[in-house]
Design a protein around this motif. Structure first.
Motif, PDB file in Angstrom:
ATOM      1  N   VAL A 106       0.822  -1.209   0.000  1.00 29.77           N
ATOM      2  CA  VAL A 106       0.000   0.000   0.000  1.00 29.77           C
ATOM      3  C   VAL A 106       0.857   1.261   0.000  1.00 29.77           C
ATOM      4  O   VAL A 106       0.844   2.048  -0.954  1.00 29.77           O
ATOM      5  CB  VAL A 106      -0.974   0.019   1.208  1.00 29.77           C
ATOM      6  CG1 VAL A 106      -1.868   1.266   1.130  1.00 29.77           C
ATOM      7  CG2 VAL A 106      -1.812  -1.244   1.263  1.00 29.77           C
ATOM      8  N   ASP A 107       1.623   1.467   1.056  1.00 30.67           N
ATOM      9  CA  ASP A 107       2.327   2.742   1.236  1.00 30.67           C
ATOM     10  C   ASP A 107       3.291   3.036   0.089  1.00 30.67           C
ATOM     11  O   ASP A 107       3.298   4.144  -0.470  1.00 30.67           O
ATOM     12  CB  ASP A 107       3.099   2.747   2.559  1.00 30.67           C
ATOM     13  CG  ASP A 107       2.195   2.625   3.770  1.00 30.67           C
ATOM     14  OD1 ASP A 107       0.985   2.898   3.645  1.00 30.67           O
ATOM     15  OD2 ASP A 107       2.697   2.253   4.856  1.00 30.67           O
ATOM     16  N   ASN A 108       4.135   2.080  -0.242  1.00 27.96           N
ATOM     17  CA  ASN A 108       5.168   2.338  -1.248  1.00 27.96           C
ATOM     18  C   ASN A 108       4.593   2.558  -2.640  1.00 27.96           C
ATOM     19  O   ASN A 108       4.938   3.545  -3.308  1.00 27.96           O
ATOM     20  CB  ASN A 108       6.200   1.204  -1.260  1.00 27.96           C
ATOM     21  CG  ASN A 108       6.979   1.107   0.034  1.00 27.96           C
ATOM     22  OD1 ASN A 108       6.941   2.012   0.852  1.00 27.96           O
ATOM     23  ND2 ASN A 108       7.673  -0.006   0.225  1.00 27.96           N
ATOM     24  N   PRO A 109       3.730   1.668  -3.145  1.00 31.56           N
ATOM     25  CA  PRO A 109       3.199   1.936  -4.486  1.00 31.56           C
ATOM     26  C   PRO A 109       2.351   3.198  -4.555  1.00 31.56           C
ATOM     27  O   PRO A 109       2.369   3.907  -5.571  1.00 31.56           O
ATOM     28  CB  PRO A 109       2.364   0.681  -4.808  1.00 31.56           C
ATOM     29  CG  PRO A 109       2.107   0.032  -3.498  1.00 31.56           C
ATOM     30  CD  PRO A 109       3.299   0.352  -2.644  1.00 31.56           C
ATOM     31  N   MET A 110       1.630   3.530  -3.479  1.00 29.54           N
ATOM     32  CA  MET A 110       0.836   4.764  -3.506  1.00 29.54           C
ATOM     33  C   MET A 110       1.760   5.981  -3.547  1.00 29.54           C
ATOM     34  O   MET A 110       1.482   6.959  -4.243  1.00 29.54           O
ATOM     35  CB  MET A 110      -0.080   4.818  -2.293  1.00 29.54           C
ATOM     36  CG  MET A 110      -1.214   3.789  -2.325  1.00 29.54           C
ATOM     37  SD  MET A 110      -2.312   3.955  -3.758  1.00 29.54           S
ATOM     38  CE  MET A 110      -3.057   5.560  -3.433  1.00 29.54           C
ATOM     39  N   ARG A 111       2.862   5.920  -2.822  1.00 30.35           N
ATOM     40  CA  ARG A 111       3.794   7.040  -2.810  1.00 30.35           C
ATOM     41  C   ARG A 111       4.482   7.220  -4.158  1.00 30.35           C
ATOM     42  O   ARG A 111       4.727   8.348  -4.607  1.00 30.35           O
ATOM     43  CB  ARG A 111       4.839   6.796  -1.707  1.00 30.35           C
ATOM     44  CG  ARG A 111       5.918   7.858  -1.566  1.00 30.35           C
ATOM     45  CD  ARG A 111       6.568   7.794  -0.198  1.00 30.35           C
ATOM     46  NE  ARG A 111       6.957   6.455   0.174  1.00 30.35           N
ATOM     47  CZ  ARG A 111       8.180   5.929  -0.011  1.00 30.35           C
ATOM     48  NH1 ARG A 111       9.126   6.670  -0.554  1.00 30.35           N
ATOM     49  NH2 ARG A 111       8.459   4.708   0.374  1.00 30.35           N
ATOM     50  N   LEU A 112       4.762   6.116  -4.845  1.00 29.17           N
ATOM     51  CA  LEU A 112       5.477   6.204  -6.105  1.00 29.17           C
ATOM     52  C   LEU A 112       4.544   6.542  -7.270  1.00 29.17           C
ATOM     53  O   LEU A 112       4.923   7.305  -8.163  1.00 29.17           O
ATOM     54  CB  LEU A 112       6.201   4.878  -6.393  1.00 29.17           C
ATOM     55  CG  LEU A 112       7.121   4.847  -7.611  1.00 29.17           C
ATOM     56  CD1 LEU A 112       8.251   5.863  -7.466  1.00 29.17           C
ATOM     57  CD2 LEU A 112       7.689   3.448  -7.818  1.00 29.17           C
ATOM     58  N   TYR A 113       3.325   5.999  -7.276  1.00 27.28           N
ATOM     59  CA  TYR A 113       2.463   6.104  -8.438  1.00 27.28           C
ATOM     60  C   TYR A 113       1.277   7.057  -8.275  1.00 27.28           C
ATOM     61  O   TYR A 113       0.720   7.521  -9.259  1.00 27.28           O
ATOM     62  CB  TYR A 113       1.951   4.722  -8.825  1.00 27.28           C
ATOM     63  CG  TYR A 113       3.016   3.854  -9.442  1.00 27.28           C
ATOM     64  CD1 TYR A 113       3.368   4.001 -10.785  1.00 27.28           C
ATOM     65  CD2 TYR A 113       3.704   2.911  -8.686  1.00 27.28           C
ATOM     66  CE1 TYR A 113       4.354   3.228 -11.357  1.00 27.28           C
ATOM     67  CE2 TYR A 113       4.703   2.132  -9.249  1.00 27.28           C
ATOM     68  CZ  TYR A 113       5.013   2.291 -10.575  1.00 27.28           C
ATOM     69  OH  TYR A 113       6.009   1.538 -11.144  1.00 27.28           O
ATOM     70  N   TRP A 114       0.861   7.305  -7.043  1.00 25.69           N
ATOM     71  CA  TRP A 114      -0.311   8.148  -6.807  1.00 25.69           C
ATOM     72  C   TRP A 114       0.029   9.369  -5.959  1.00 25.69           C
ATOM     73  O   TRP A 114      -0.831   9.920  -5.295  1.00 25.69           O
ATOM     74  CB  TRP A 114      -1.423   7.333  -6.148  1.00 25.69           C
ATOM     75  CG  TRP A 114      -2.218   6.500  -7.103  1.00 25.69           C
ATOM     76  CD1 TRP A 114      -3.346   6.884  -7.774  1.00 25.69           C
ATOM     77  CD2 TRP A 114      -1.971   5.137  -7.474  1.00 25.69           C
ATOM     78  NE1 TRP A 114      -3.806   5.832  -8.556  1.00 25.69           N
ATOM     79  CE2 TRP A 114      -2.977   4.762  -8.391  1.00 25.69           C
ATOM     80  CE3 TRP A 114      -0.982   4.207  -7.142  1.00 25.69           C
ATOM     81  CZ2 TRP A 114      -3.041   3.490  -8.966  1.00 25.69           C
ATOM     82  CZ3 TRP A 114      -1.039   2.947  -7.712  1.00 25.69           C
ATOM     83  CH2 TRP A 114      -2.054   2.596  -8.612  1.00 25.69           C
ATOM     84  N   ALA A 115       1.267   9.809  -6.015  1.00 24.17           N
ATOM     85  CA  ALA A 115       1.681  10.935  -5.176  1.00 24.17           C
ATOM     86  C   ALA A 115       0.900  12.207  -5.500  1.00 24.17           C
ATOM     87  O   ALA A 115       0.732  13.073  -4.646  1.00 24.17           O
ATOM     88  CB  ALA A 115       3.183  11.183  -5.346  1.00 24.17           C
TER      89      ALA A 115
END
Length: 297
Positions: free
Chosen positions: A287-296
Motif C-alpha cells: 500500500v504505502d510504497n506503491p501509492m507514494r510512487l504512483y499516486w503521489a
C-alpha cells in the motif's frame, strides 16, 4: 477472434487460480502486471520476440478483484513495443485505479509524454535482458531519462544478476528514481550472502533513488511450485527487511514467456507473508510504497 496466433509453446495464463489464504491489506496494489491486446483491437508489434495469447483489461480487473487488490500498475509488454495504445486504453477505463509504465522511443515529443501522463503513465521501462532485445538501450535511455525527469517519472530496468557488474556504473548515473524488476533476477542457486547478490544489495544500500520489485518467484525458483518457490524467499525477505520503504510487489500476470509451468496467482499472493512477515512490512510493500510512487499527485 484475434488475427494473431499465439506461439506454439505459449502457456495460457491460469484460468482458475486458487483464492488466497492471505488477505492483503485494504488498498493493496498489484504493482507489476500487463495487458496483451486483444490482438484484433491492439495489434502486437511486428518486431516482437513472442506472440502471446490475449489478456485483456477486463480479465485483469477480474483477477484484481478475486485476489483482493484495489489497484494495478500496468507495465507495457514488450510484445507491443512502443505502441502504448493497449496500455492507455486500460488506464483510461480504470480511472484512478491504475497507473502505467510505458515504452517510448528517443524521439518521443513532450506533447506525447504529456498525453501519456494524463492517461496515468508514471514511468518508462527499459529491457537489458539480452535474449529479449536486439540491442541494449544505453543511448536511448540517457536521452529519454532527461526528457521524463521534469514529469517526475521513474525508470524501470530489467536485467539479469550476472550482468549487473557491467551495468552498475551506467545505472547509478541515471538522474531519476529507478525501479529494478524482479530483484535483478538473482541466481537463487548461489548464496544469499554471496558476492553476486551482494552487489545488488550494495546498489540498493548506496543509492537511495533505487527501488525494486520482490516479484516473480516463478521465474527465479529452481525448486518450482511443488516446493512453493521457497528457494526465492531468503532473497526477497532480505530486500524487504533492509529496504522496506523502497520495495514493491506484483503478480506479473499474465506471466509472459513462462515455459515450464503457469503459476497460480493465488499461491503467489500466499507467499507475501513469507517475504514480508509483519503487518507493518506488508502494508509498506502493498500500500504505502506503491501509492507514494504512483499516486503521489
Amino acid at each position: 477472434m484475434s488475427t494473431f496466433t499465439a506461439d506454439a509453446d505459449w502457456l495460457h495464463w491460469h484460468q482458475s487460480p486458487s483464492r488466497p489464504e492471505f488477505r492483503v491489506p485494504d488498498g493493496a496494489v498489484d504493482a507489476h502486471c500487463h495487458v496483451f491486446g486483444p490482438g484484433e483491437e491492439f495489434p502486437f508489434a511486428p518486431q516482437r520476440k513472442y506472440t502471446p495469447c490475449d489478456a485483456s483489461k477486463q480479465q485483469l480487473w477480474q483477477l484484481r478483484d478475486f485476489l483482493g487488490f484495489s489497484r494495478n500498475v500496468i507495465v507495457q509488454a514488450t510484445c507491443h513495443g512502443a505502441d502504448n495504445r493497449a496500455l492507455v486504453d486500460a488506464l483510461q477505463h480504470a480511472g484512478d485505479m491504475a497507473r502505467g509504465v510505458a515504452t517510448v522511443t528517443r524521439d518521443v515529443s513532450d506533447a506525447e509524454l504529456e498525453a501519456l501522463h494524463a492517461a496515468g503513465v508514471r514511468g518508462v521501462r527499459f529491457n537489458f535482458v539480452k535474449r529479449l532485445v536486439d540491442a541494449l538501450p544505453f543511448d536511448d535511455l540517457e536521452v529519454i531519462a532527461h526528457k521524463i525527469k521534469p514529469l517526475g517519472w521513474h525508470i524501470v530496468i530489467y536485467f539479469e544478476a550476472q550482468e549487473l557488474a557491467g551495468l552498475y556504473d551506467f545505472f547509478t548515473r541515471l538522474p531519476t528514481t529507478v525501479v529494478v524488476d524482479h530483484m535483478g533476477r538473482p541466481d537463487v542457486s548461489k548464496p544469499v550472502d554471496g558476492p553476486e547478490f551482494g552487489l545488488f544489495l550494495k546498489l540498493m544500500a548506496e543509492h537511495d533513488n533505487f527501488w525494486t520489485k520482490v516479484s516473480c518467484p516463478e521465474r527465479l525458483s529452481l525448486d518450482g511450485p511443488a516446493q512453493q518457490y521457497l528457494d526465492v524467499v531468503p532473497f526477497a525477505r532480505t530486500i524487504v527487511e533492509r529496504f522496506s520503504d523502497r520495495v514493491l510487489w506484483g503478480t506479473d500476470w499474465p506471466h509472459p514467456n513462462m515455459k515450464s509451468h503457469m503459476p497460480d496467482d493465488g499461491k503467489l499472493v500466499d507467499m507475501i507473508p513469507l517475504i514480508a512477515p509483519t503487518q507493518a512490512l506488508q502494508h509498506k510493500l502493498l500500500v504505502d510504497n506503491p501509492m507514494r510512487l504512483y499516486w503521489a499527485d
